[in-house]
Design a protein around this motif. Structure first.
Motif, PDB file in Angstrom:
ATOM      1  N   ASP A  15      46.756  27.462 -73.572  1.00 53.06           N
ATOM      2  CA  ASP A  15      47.721  27.278 -72.479  1.00 53.06           C
ATOM      3  C   ASP A  15      48.582  28.529 -72.388  1.00 53.06           C
ATOM      4  O   ASP A  15      49.296  28.868 -73.329  1.00 53.06           O
ATOM      5  N   THR A  16      48.547  29.235 -71.239  1.00 50.85           N
ATOM      6  CA  THR A  16      49.256  30.515 -71.098  1.00 50.85           C
ATOM      7  C   THR A  16      50.775  30.358 -71.158  1.00 50.85           C
ATOM      8  O   THR A  16      51.487  31.333 -71.415  1.00 50.85           O
ATOM      9  N   SER A  17      51.284  29.175 -70.884  1.00 54.43           N
ATOM     10  CA  SER A  17      52.739  29.005 -70.936  1.00 54.43           C
ATOM     11  C   SER A  17      53.294  29.289 -72.325  1.00 54.43           C
ATOM     12  O   SER A  17      54.483  29.570 -72.488  1.00 54.43           O
ATOM     13  N   LEU A  18      52.423  29.253 -73.337  1.00 53.03           N
ATOM     14  CA  LEU A  18      52.878  29.478 -74.698  1.00 53.03           C
ATOM     15  C   LEU A  18      53.217  30.948 -74.972  1.00 53.03           C
ATOM     16  O   LEU A  18      53.890  31.243 -75.958  1.00 53.03           O
ATOM     17  N   VAL A  19      52.731  31.862 -74.127  1.00 54.42           N
ATOM     18  CA  VAL A  19      53.007  33.285 -74.351  1.00 54.42           C
ATOM     19  C   VAL A  19      53.919  33.881 -73.279  1.00 54.42           C
ATOM     20  O   VAL A  19      54.314  35.043 -73.366  1.00 54.42           O
ATOM     21  N   GLU A  20      54.264  33.127 -72.251  1.00 51.25           N
ATOM     22  CA  GLU A  20      55.054  33.667 -71.148  1.00 51.25           C
ATOM     23  C   GLU A  20      56.424  34.148 -71.610  1.00 51.25           C
ATOM     24  O   GLU A  20      56.911  35.200 -71.176  1.00 51.25           O
ATOM     25  N   SER A  21      57.080  33.393 -72.481  1.00 53.01           N
ATOM     26  CA  SER A  21      58.410  33.794 -72.935  1.00 53.01           C
ATOM     27  C   SER A  21      58.359  35.113 -73.697  1.00 53.01           C
ATOM     28  O   SER A  21      59.274  35.934 -73.612  1.00 53.01           O
ATOM     29  N   THR A  22      57.256  35.336 -74.430  1.00 50.90           N
ATOM     30  CA  THR A  22      57.101  36.605 -75.155  1.00 50.90           C
ATOM     31  C   THR A  22      56.906  37.760 -74.180  1.00 50.90           C
ATOM     32  O   THR A  22      57.526  38.819 -74.317  1.00 50.90           O
TER      33      THR A  22
ATOM     34  N   ARG B 142      45.266  27.310 -67.805  1.00 49.66           N
ATOM     35  CA  ARG B 142      44.603  26.844 -69.022  1.00 49.66           C
ATOM     36  C   ARG B 142      43.181  27.378 -68.962  1.00 49.66           C
ATOM     37  O   ARG B 142      42.429  27.114 -68.032  1.00 49.66           O
TER      38      ARG B 142
ATOM     39  N   VAL C  87      47.377  29.187 -81.730  1.00 52.93           N
ATOM     40  CA  VAL C  87      48.227  28.821 -80.603  1.00 52.93           C
ATOM     41  C   VAL C  87      47.374  28.125 -79.555  1.00 52.93           C
ATOM     42  O   VAL C  87      46.184  28.372 -79.418  1.00 52.93           O
ATOM     43  N   GLY C  88      48.006  27.274 -78.822  1.00 55.77           N
ATOM     44  CA  GLY C  88      47.337  26.669 -77.686  1.00 55.77           C
ATOM     45  C   GLY C  88      46.424  25.511 -78.025  1.00 55.77           C
ATOM     46  O   GLY C  88      45.833  24.927 -77.144  1.00 55.77           O
TER      47      GLY C  88
ATOM     48  N   ARG D 159      45.566  21.955 -78.684  1.00 57.54           N
ATOM     49  CA  ARG D 159      46.196  20.647 -78.499  1.00 57.54           C
ATOM     50  C   ARG D 159      45.135  19.568 -78.755  1.00 57.54           C
ATOM     51  O   ARG D 159      44.130  19.504 -78.071  1.00 57.54           O
TER      52      ARG D 159
END
Length: 398
Positions: free
Chosen positions: A318-325, A348, A394-395, A397
């Motif tokens: 899931d790309t949302s897991l790296v957006e904040s970085t 995804r 990561v990612g 689930r």
């Protein structure tokens, strides 16, 4: 008429009409109706009254010089004096705060001194209204950078009373009178017995100097931009003001094709003051919205487990897991993801290559997707049995 002769006639007529349109005389006036009575507009210090004009209201554009060649006034002469008076027409640059901001040092030009003729005798009182057209010996050239002017009827010497300014029955804007005590201009209606509609017409011709425009290329998401001007081959000198005082000395340039790095994001007014090779002066402006630079932050290689054993593929990243970085706290940006061939990827995604795929994250503003910055990272999919304890998954689930 033969067809070819008719064509020539039409072509010649078009040329004549075009030339006449470009060089048609313009009359600056706010008077309506015929001249009527006259009231005093002079003091012991001499005469001083006039009219203010917004040139654009009369069709003079910001690309036009206005060549003023004559003025027409109407008046009654004072009687019972030996002197018959002398007039001069002065033209001043003014701003929106006129008459409060009137500045005599902003004189654009003046006519020659004109002596009024002696009134033939015998005459009855009051003296008759006269109309006088003052043709300038040398035209007054109003530069294209000037938007508003005040055309003043004045006495070059302090001769005392000698003229009653005539008025018309109506007007579209107030006239102005120099107060005899303060020697400052005020609206004529504020003085008892002073007409508010002085008759004054100014005649001139617009001279189109060029349709100069500012062109710029923004360096996308960065704060720098490059500038140039249309018709640059006609320009002798140019002084740029980038509207960025925080840039201090770098806020100006005399380069014909300058670059400027803005101090921060925002909207800036860019001004170019041009002197043409014909020694004409032109000032043009444009506005430019500059956004703060987009930054992207690196992402370490990412590891995920296979969704199906021995396939090298994970469908749960899931790309949302790296957006904040990637964004590092920046707001108002969007991220798009692409594979190694430049094909867009879903939010995804699955790893399509055995073991590893390089993914590119593109960061842009929603309203300007063509301006972006990119960062690449690797997505490595492994079997759970091969994952090292130091590798953070990561990612995944379940």
């Amino acid at each position: 008429m033969k067809p070819h002769n008719y064509t020539r006639f039409v072509f010649a007529l078009i040329l004549v009409l075009a030339f006449s349109s470009i060089h048609a005389q313009i009359t600056l006036t706010q008077n309506i109706g015929k001249t009527t009575g006259a009231s005093s507009s002079s003091c012991e210090n001499g005469i001083s009254y006039g009219r203010a004009f917004v040139l654009q209201d009369f069709g003079v554009t910001e690309n036009d010089q206005f060549i003023l060649d004559s003025v027409e006034i109407a008046f009654r002469q004072w009687y019972g004096q030996d002197t018959f008076g002398m007039l001069r027409i002065n033209v001043y640059e003014i701003d929106e705060d006129f008459p409060n901001s009137f500045d005599a040092t902003k004189l654009i030009g003046s006519s020659q001194d004109v002596s009024l003729s002696e009134i033939p005798t015998p005459f009855t009182k009051p003296t008759p209204i006269q109309t006088l057209r003052i043709n300038f010996d040398a035209p007054i050239v109003i530069p294209s950078v000037i938007e508003r002017v005040f055309v003043e009827v004045a006495s070059p010497v302090r001769e005392g009373h000698f003229l009653y300014a005539a008025s018309t029955k109506g007007e579209t804007d107030p006239a102005y009178f120099k107060d005899c005590n303060t020697l400052e201009y005020t609206t004529a209606t504020s003085h008892h017995g002073i007409s508010s509609s002085y008759y004054l017409k100014a005649f001139g011709t617009p001279n189109r100097i060029s349709d100069y425009r500012i062109n710029y290329i923004s360096a996308c998401s960065d704060l720098s931009a490059s500038f140039d001007l249309t018709d640059s081959h006609q320009i002798a000198t140019v002084v740029w003001d980038f509207g960025d005082p925080a840039a201090e000395a770098n806020n100006s340039s005399t380069d014909l094709y300058p670059n400027h790095e803005f101090s921060a994001g925002g909207t800036y007014t860019i001004t170019a003051k041009i002197t043409t090779k014909a020694w004409r002066e032109v000032s043009i402006t444009t506005t430019l919205s500059v956004a703060d630079s987009i930054a992207v932050y690196p992402v370490d290689d990412l590891f995920a487990f296979e969704t199906t054993s021995d396939t090298g593929t994970s469908y749960t990243f899931d790309t949302s897991l790296v957006e904040s970085t990637i964004l590092g706290g920046q707001n108002g940006l969007v991220i798009s993801y692409f594979d190694e061939k430049g094909n867009p990827l879903p939010s995804r995604m699955s790893n399509l290559d055995i073991g590893k795929e390089t993914i590119t994250a593109r960061v842009a503003r929603p309203k300007d997707p063509s301006c972006y910055k990119e960062v690449a990272f690797n997505l490595i999919v492994q079997s759970p049995s091969l994952a090292l304890s130091s590798q953070e998954t990561v990612g995944l689930r379940r």
